[in-house]
Design a protein around this motif. Structure first.
Motif, PDB file in Angstrom:
ATOM      1  N   CYS A  36       6.091  -0.874 -10.278  1.00  0.00           N
ATOM      2  CA  CYS A  36       5.059  -0.617  -9.276  1.00  0.00           C
ATOM      3  C   CYS A  36       4.316  -1.903  -8.908  1.00  0.00           C
ATOM      4  N   TRP A  37       3.910  -2.654  -9.911  1.00  0.00           N
ATOM      5  CA  TRP A  37       3.200  -3.903  -9.638  1.00  0.00           C
ATOM      6  C   TRP A  37       4.120  -4.951  -9.013  1.00  0.00           C
ATOM      7  N   THR A  63       1.306   2.865  -0.550  1.00  0.00           N
ATOM      8  CA  THR A  63       2.131   3.859  -1.241  1.00  0.00           C
ATOM      9  C   THR A  63       2.238   3.534  -2.717  1.00  0.00           C
ATOM     10  N   ARG A  64       2.314   2.238  -3.073  1.00  0.00           N
ATOM     11  CA  ARG A  64       2.392   1.887  -4.498  1.00  0.00           C
ATOM     12  C   ARG A  64       1.038   2.039  -5.179  1.00  0.00           C
ATOM     13  N   GLN A  65      -0.050   1.952  -4.437  1.00  0.00           N
ATOM     14  CA  GLN A  65      -1.339   2.308  -5.028  1.00  0.00           C
ATOM     15  C   GLN A  65      -1.347   3.789  -5.384  1.00  0.00           C
ATOM     16  N   LEU A  66      -0.755   4.615  -4.514  1.00  0.00           N
ATOM     17  CA  LEU A  66      -0.527   6.012  -4.891  1.00  0.00           C
ATOM     18  C   LEU A  66       0.399   6.080  -6.097  1.00  0.00           C
ATOM     19  N   GLY A  67       1.400   5.189  -6.140  1.00  0.00           N
ATOM     20  CA  GLY A  67       2.287   5.135  -7.295  1.00  0.00           C
ATOM     21  C   GLY A  67       1.524   4.889  -8.586  1.00  0.00           C
ATOM     22  N   LEU A  68       0.507   4.042  -8.549  1.00  0.00           N
ATOM     23  CA  LEU A  68      -0.320   3.819  -9.733  1.00  0.00           C
ATOM     24  C   LEU A  68      -1.034   5.106 -10.137  1.00  0.00           C
TER      25      LEU A  68
END
Length: 323
Positions: A36-37, A63-68
């Motif tokens: 993710c990061w 979207t990857r902030q949602l992934g976090l």
């Protein structure tokens, strides 16, 4: 009200069939956090090197902030690591805090949601209860997300209201927070100080390499716009307009078949397999596609709510005619 209906794995599977879904990996969870990061870092780099890609990079980072948030959710179920301390460290400091959440606050809240899903005691019921809505109503909500109004309410107004509620003269603020608790309070603003510290460290890192502007354009802007919108879409897809969950475990949530672009821009890390997650909440997220196939090979699986895609979900939840 009794807890939501449950089923035992033995209802569907033999012990041999169920065994692969019980095991947890020591390395997949940490690798997902790293992935993710890494995606965030690559998107930020692409936006810096090729500024014309910034709109696309904002969507990817959001979207990857949602992934976090999704990986924080995985940690809430103990799924990021076999080691409880590592699970909670990853879920809190590397997933929750950078986006303003708290694993400690989120875990009991979320487990209550599982226990009472779609019942009056379900703390998330207010997220799905208003649906269906009119297309205009949904459009207004999405516009608030994309213009930063949701972010301002979540990150500024709600923390200020909470601070006031801790004072003797601030009794009305708690009611304000509760009234304001629509979809965005799943990622809570109660972890304000750690959120500010981590984000100041991120800003310091960008300043150190001479790219202070990239923090605001490629980290903060996605958090203020795309992240709230896809979080809303996720929550709508999971429970809105799904009937029968209070009586039948197979109807507690909706699974949405996500195409590659939906996984990239709306639903990372198998979050779309939500019906299976509610059936067996301790199955790790990366095993949900296999669980989906196994459940739907049984006759009971035919009763589950499965949408062909997120656009289909939006059509389903906007069936209320305009007044």
């Amino acid at each position: 009200m009794p807890a939501a209906p449950r089923i035992a794995p033995a209802t569907l599977f033999t012990p041999q069939e169920w065994r692969p879904f019980q095991s947890r990996s020591a390395w997949v969870g940490p690798l997902l956090v790293l992935h993710c990061w890494a995606v965030i870092a690559l998107a930020v780099t692409a936006g810096v090197v090729l500024p014309w890609l910034i709109p696309l990079c904002v969507m990817i980072v959001g979207t990857r902030q949602l992934g976090l948030a999704i990986l924080m959710h995985e940690a809430a179920h103990g799924g990021l690591s076999r080691n409880a301390r590592l699970n909670d460290f990853l879920g809190h400091w590397l997933c929750a805090v950078p986006i303003g959440a708290s694993l400690k606050v989120y875990r009991p809240y979320h487990l209550r949601h599982h226990r009472f899903v779609q019942q009056p005691e379900d703390p998330d019921r207010m997220l799905s209860a208003p649906f269906p809505v009119t297309p205009a109503s949904l459009r207004r909500k999405l516009i608030r997300d994309l213009t930063g109004k949701t972010f301002f309410k979540q990150r500024i107004l709600l923390p200020l209201a909470q601070a006031r509620s801790n004072r003797p003269e601030g009794g009305g603020a708690k009611g304000m927070i509760e009234a304001a608790h629509d979809y965005e309070s799943i990622v809570t603003g109660r972890s304000v100080l750690p959120f500010l510290i981590v984000n100041l460290l991120l800003l310091a890192g960008f300043v150190a390499v001479g790219l202070w502007w990239a923090f605001f354009v490629l980290w903060l802007l996605p958090m203020a716009t795309w992240f709230p919108m896809v979080t809303r879409l996720r929550n709508i897809a999971e429970h809105a307009c799904v009937e029968g969950g209070t009586d039948y475990a197979f109807r507690a949530a909706r699974t949405t078949r996500a195409r590659w672009w939906e996984r990239a821009f709306i639903a990372p890390y198998w979050v779309n397999f939500h019906a299976e997650h509610h059936l067996f909440m301790h199955v790790p997220c990366w095993k949900l596609p296999a669980l989906h196939r196994a459940v739907h090979a049984r006759p009971q699986g035919k009763a589950m709510e499965v949408a062909p895609g997120y656009l289909d979900v939006l059509r389903t939840v906007t069936t209320r005619p305009a007044p």
